[in-house]
Enzyme design. Structure first.
Site, mmCIF file in Angstrom:
data_model
loop_
_atom_site.group_PDB
_atom_site.id
_atom_site.type_symbol
_atom_site.label_atom_id
_atom_site.label_comp_id
_atom_site.label_asym_id
_atom_site.label_seq_id
_atom_site.Cartn_x
_atom_site.Cartn_y
_atom_site.Cartn_z
ATOM 1 N N LYS A 8 0.636 -1.205 0.069
ATOM 2 C CA LYS A 8 -0.014 -0.159 0.076
ATOM 3 C C LYS A 8 0.947 1.363 0.010
ATOM 4 O O LYS A 8 1.066 1.895 1.081
ATOM 5 C CB LYS A 8 -0.754 0.168 1.262
ATOM 6 C CG LYS A 8 -2.175 0.833 0.967
ATOM 7 C CD LYS A 8 -3.010 0.319 -0.226
ATOM 8 C CE LYS A 8 -4.402 1.240 -0.365
ATOM 9 N NZ LYS A 8 -5.050 0.775 -1.402
ATOM 10 N N SER A 31 -8.428 -0.414 -5.399
ATOM 11 C CA SER A 31 -8.648 -0.165 -4.018
ATOM 12 C C SER A 31 -10.087 0.252 -3.924
ATOM 13 O O SER A 31 -11.069 -0.767 -4.285
ATOM 14 C CB SER A 31 -7.668 1.053 -3.560
ATOM 15 O OG SER A 31 -7.686 0.986 -2.379
#
Length: 600
Positions: A199, A396
């Site tokens: 991430k 995402s």
């Protein structure tokens, strides 16, 4: 026509200002003109015409406003964005293949460069393949061929390059911008909470270079897209991928004559020589100024009228979710959670709508907004089929809103996945103190001022936020596992915030089919059991001329100058800093893929 309107409106504006006529009167006049402009007729297409497609156009998902009204808006503002919608391109090319008046397609380069992603270009390329299969010819010409244009143009029967030009074939790269030192220098603090080693959305604010994990995922993603480029262009040019790779490794920029020898292009020519060849195709002599042609933007009206002539009470709603996901209504270029949720809710209760195709082109954003959208997608899918078509990016939060669809389509080069969560927490204490600003808080509880940006978060506050981030991440894993019928442990392995190409995503179960928007529409019709009795309606509806007029009159009415390289880099920085403004989740938790994953 556009110059006439521009001059007329400029004269009227000057006259109204000189006479002191009210803004209301001016608006009334212009709205009246817009009503007259709305009486568009189908453009005339002469026999033996060539459809001209400007490869520098940026192809967007959502449709633009009607052509004549665009002319009015452009005449007022002095600008004309070089964009066209994907369905306009696909419909125009497919209609041209059947239209006896169209004898060929000319893919023309210009002094601009397209920002169109490879996933979108693949859909356009497939439409050109269908056109070519009809027996009609495709010609392509550019001064300086770059990879995006060449990926599209390589389908042509004849490819030409200008004698002073070149063919760029140097591979793909993604250059990230990192400004942790700059923030530190200017006294701006940035704390994060996150889950997932891949991430990397927050890394530009914390580091001065890529992490090993981000480098790994970016390298793999670029490799997948490059493999698609090599195999597709190589097949069209009868070249093996390893031959193209050797060219890229050897020089990267191929001179015109060398490009002919390497079979990258067919000939070296000037624009007038290409025009002469197209005159022969259209049956014109050398004395005519140019070949008989119709631009794709103009011809799109023909395709649109043909499509609109097909009427049915059974509608397939194509809903465009394009941009960053933000809480609330959202602005231009954003997906407002409340706005998109309402759109889905309205379609759910519309009995004429038999299926929904959700076209997702988003890197994600607010976790709260993503959840609001997903809930409506789930409820809609319980009542009628919801098919997701992923564009260039559906990662995402973009994946969060997609995962419960009946079926998910993605292109091989779609960027998706990025199942991870982060929280971004800026503070301005140091820079404020350095410039004489101080805060003094009074509170009734320990964490009453925990949302302030006037100081860094305490360890206890960070722990509270991290608990929320962990909870949202666990929900993400659970949702994907349930919707995709995967073991949660398996989802955890492929999550960690990592981005995947469409091909990879299909192999690990995150998407169902490789295909584009048209494939998703056909699947929606099939699942709704509509046969051939259906028509398409697109959402959200384009802004009216009146809305655009008001926006134009209250904004700058000037042309933007050409952007120099230094300004271009500054704009990149501005774009990344603008991302901070979109971080408006009420809980400061985000489902967002890496920033600035631009591919060159």
């Amino acid at each position: 026509m556009r110059d006439f309107l521009k001059q007329t409106l400029a004269t009227l504006l000057a006259l109204f200002i000189f006479l002191g006529v009210s803004v209301g009167g001016l608006l009334l006049l212009l709205i009246s003109l817009s009503m007259l402009a709305s009486r568009d007729t189908t453009p005339t297409v002469r026999d033996k015409s060539v459809l001209v497609f400007d490869m520098a156009q940026t192809i967007t998902d959502a449709p633009a406003s009607s052509s004549t009204r665009e002319v009015l808006n452009d005449a007022i503002s002095g600008t004309r964005p070089n964009t066209v919608s994907l369905r306009s391109v696909l419909d125009s090319i497919d209609e041209a293949a059947k239209d006896s008046r169209i004898v060929g397609v000319y893919l023309s380069g210009s002094n601009g460069s397209s920002d169109t992603g490879y996933a979108t270009l693949r859909e356009v390329r497939q439409a050109l393949e269908r056109f070519k299969a009809s027996g009609k010819k495709i010609f392509a010409y550019d001064v300086d061929w770059q990879e995006r244009e060449y990926y599209l143009g390589s389908i042509a029967d004849t490819i030409a390059v200008n004698p002073v030009g070149s063919v760029e074939l140097n591979g793909l790269s993604s250059e990230g911008l990192y400004f942790a030192r700059a923030l530190q220098k200017f006294g701006i603090g940035f704390q994060v909470t996150r889950v997932g080693k891949f991430k990397s959305a927050v890394e530009p604010f914390l580091q001065n270079r890529r992490s090993a994990a981000d480098r790994e995922q970016t390298r793999k993603l670029l490799s997948d897209i490059w493999t698609e480029f090599l195999s597709t262009t190589g097949k069209s040019r009868s070249l093996a991928p390893k031959q193209l790779q050797a060219i890229a490794d050897r020089s990267g920029q191929v001179e015109p004559q060398d490009a002919v020898k390497a079979k990258l292009v067919d000939r070296v020519a000037y624009a007038d020589e290409m025009t002469a060849e197209l005159k022969k195709l259209t049956g014109q002599d050398d004395d005519t100024k140019s070949f008989r042609q119709v631009s794709l933007k103009t011809y799109a009206q023909v395709a649109e009228n043909k499509r609109d002539s097909k009427t049915s009470r059974n509608q397939i709603a194509v809903v465009y979710a394009e941009g960053q996901i933000v809480n609330g209504q959202g602005g231009a270029g954003q997906i407002g959670g409340d706005r998109l949720a309402k759109q889905l809710r309205d379609l759910r209760f519309d009995d004429d709508v038999k299926a929904v195709v959700l076209r997702v082109n988003s890197p994600g954003g607010s976790a709260t907004a993503s959840e609001i959208i997903q809930r409506e997608a789930i409820l809609t899918n319980q009542k009628k089929p919801v098919i997701v078509s992923m564009g260039n990016v559906a990662a995402s939060g973009g994946y969060w809103i997609s995962t419960y669809a009946s079926q998910i389509f993605a292109e091989p080069t779609t960027i998706t996945g990025s199942i991870g969560v982060f929280g971004g927490l800026p503070n301005i204490q140091q820079i404020a103190n350095q410039n004489g600003f101080n805060w003094d808080v009074v509170k009734t509880a320990r964490f009453a001022d925990s949302r302030t940006i006037s100081r860094p978060k305490s360890p206890e506050e960070l722990k509270i936020i991290q608990t929320s981030v962990d909870r949202i991440y666990d929900q993400f894993l659970t949702k994907v596992a349930k919707s995709r019928k995967l073991e949660k442990s398996k989802v955890a392995e492929i999550a960690q915030g990592r981005v995947w190409s469409g091909n990879q995503a299909k192999s690990i179960g995150l998407v169902d089919q490789i295909g584009g928007l048209e494939d998703a529409i056909r699947a929606a019709a099939e699942r709704a059991k509509l046969g051939n009795d259906w028509q398409i309606d697109e959402y959200p509806k384009p802004r009216s001329f009146e809305e655009r007029l008001i926006e134009t009159l209250t904004g700058a009415m000037v042309n933007e100058p050409a952007i120099d390289p230094l300004t271009s880099e500054a704009k990149k920085l501005q774009t990344q800093l603008e991302s901070l403004k979109s971080l408006n989740d009420p809980h400061d938790i985000y489902l967002r893929m890496p920033f600035d994953l631009s591919i060159r």
